[in-house]
Design an enzyme around this catalytic site. Structure first.
Site: not given
Ligand SMILES: *Cc1c(COP(=O)(O)O)cnc(C)c1O
Length: 374
Positions: A43, A95, A167, A192
């Protein structure tokens, strides 16, 4: 190194031990502490993730990058920079998931947000409060392709001692680098354009600010929204063609914008690449080209989804930025979590269609649209 070279080489140097030209996928949850101390637990760190983070930092011409299991994982982690009592100014045309997290989750932790059209800098100035600690921008925005002046907003934000975040998912690092315009943090949904093949979920934060990086790196491990080594590898694979893909996305989107602008059933096209678009001037200043996303308004709003179902090449689906063209109806799909009243205030009408223009032959896309839209 120039951008196209960076996409292929940054973070992706041949493996020093074996000479492997492609970085290996280190599928391991933990590491033996006998011979090394750099890697402890999966992690916290992973060599495949390190390679991706190096690549992502270089793509944004930034110093530091962190990668996450999804764009929302990156965004959630960035929002932990806020504390109870803080306030954020957020682009109104954001978004849907960002709207949802501010209004449904952050509000419960005592963090307030104001949604604003960030194109009006006077309104932005007026929205600052003593406790405003973050300005959340997107450009071009989703789904209306509004362009905000990132440089101006970064200056205003800094003057108020607030963290500016952009963003940059829609622009991609190929077309726009907000850190160079003074923005503190860039976030991406690497799902994306960066991944680019609709086969993974991922997110990233990139920054030049060492103080913020240290906090975010701690939060990355503490919150645990980390990507799998396999997804990191897939993302690296996608990145190698980012420069080439974005050129074609832009070529095709420009062709589709022109076609749709001349279509009798379409009343308006939102694409900053069109000279008559309200965002064109600012976009030209801060973007190299205008991207692969556009939206348009159908005159006959009642039959929109029915028409989109007739498409044979373009896929009716959420998401964007992949090789295949995707089209969707924000009011009933991506932005259905935004209340109708708020949607209408923003201009997300029932007739609005969002189009992620893929890499197919533009003539096939045009014929497909012609057939479906009539
Ligand atoms: C998709 C998207 C996100 C969220 O990313 P996920 O990878 O789906 O979690 C955030 N911002 C923008 C602009 C997006 O398009």
């Amino acid at each position: 190194m120039r951008f196209a070279t960076t996409t292929i080489h940054a973070g992706q140097e041949p493996d020093p031990q074996t000479g492997a030209v492609t970085p290996p996928i280190y599928m391991t949850s933990t590491y033996s502490q006998k011979a090394q101390a750099e890697y402890v637990y999966g992690r916290g760190a992973n060599p495949t993730r390190d390679a991706l983070q190096k690549s992502l930092a270089a793509l944004e011409a930034g110093k530091r990058a962190l990668s996450f299991s999804s764009g929302m994982g990156a965004i959630t982690t960035a929002l932990t920079l806020l504390k109870k009592g803080d306030h954020a100014i957020v682009t109104d045309d954001c978004y849907g998931g960002v709207y949802r997290i501010f209004t449904r989750i952050m509000s419960g932790y005592g963090i307030e947000s104001t949604f604003l059209d960030l194109r009006d800098l006077v309104d932005v100035e007026d929205a600052f409060r003593p406790e405003t600690k973050m300005v959340w921008m997107e450009s071009p925005t989703n789904p209306l392709m509004k362009v905000v002046d990132l440089k101006e907003l970064a200056v205003i934000s800094k003057a108020h001692d607030s963290i500016s975040v952009c963003d940059n998912t829609f622009g991609s690092p190929a077309l726009q680098n907000p850190l160079g315009l003074g923005v503190d943090l860039v976030v991406h949904s690497t799902t994306k354009y960066i991944g680019g093949h609709a086969d993974l979920l991922g997110g990233a934060i990139v920054t030049d600010r060492e103080d913020l990086y240290e906090k975010l790196r701690f939060a990355q491990n503490a919150l645990g929204a980390v990507p799998s080594p396999f997804d990191c590898w897939l993302t690296l694979r996608g990145i190698k063609t980012l420069a080439v893909r974005m050129e074609r996305h832009c070529d095709n989107a420009e062709a589709m914008a022109r076609f749709l602008a001349g279509h009798k059933g379409v009343s308006n096209v939102h694409y900053p690449g069109l000279p008559e678009d309200p965002g064109h001037r600012v976009a030209k200043k801060q973007m190299r080209r205008f991207g692969g996303m556009l939206s348009f308004e159908m005159r006959d709003a009642a039959k929109v989804v029915e028409r989109l179902r007739r498409l044979e090449v373009i896929v009716l689906a959420e998401s964007l930025g992949g090789v295949e063209s995707l089209i969707e109806h924000p009011a009933s799909m991506t932005h259905s979590s935004v209340p109708k009243e708020q949607r209408e205030k923003q201009g997300i009408t029932e007739g609005l269609v969002r189009f992620s223009v893929g890499l197919e032959d533009a003539a096939d896309l045009q014929e497909d649209l012609q057939r479906a839209l009539g």
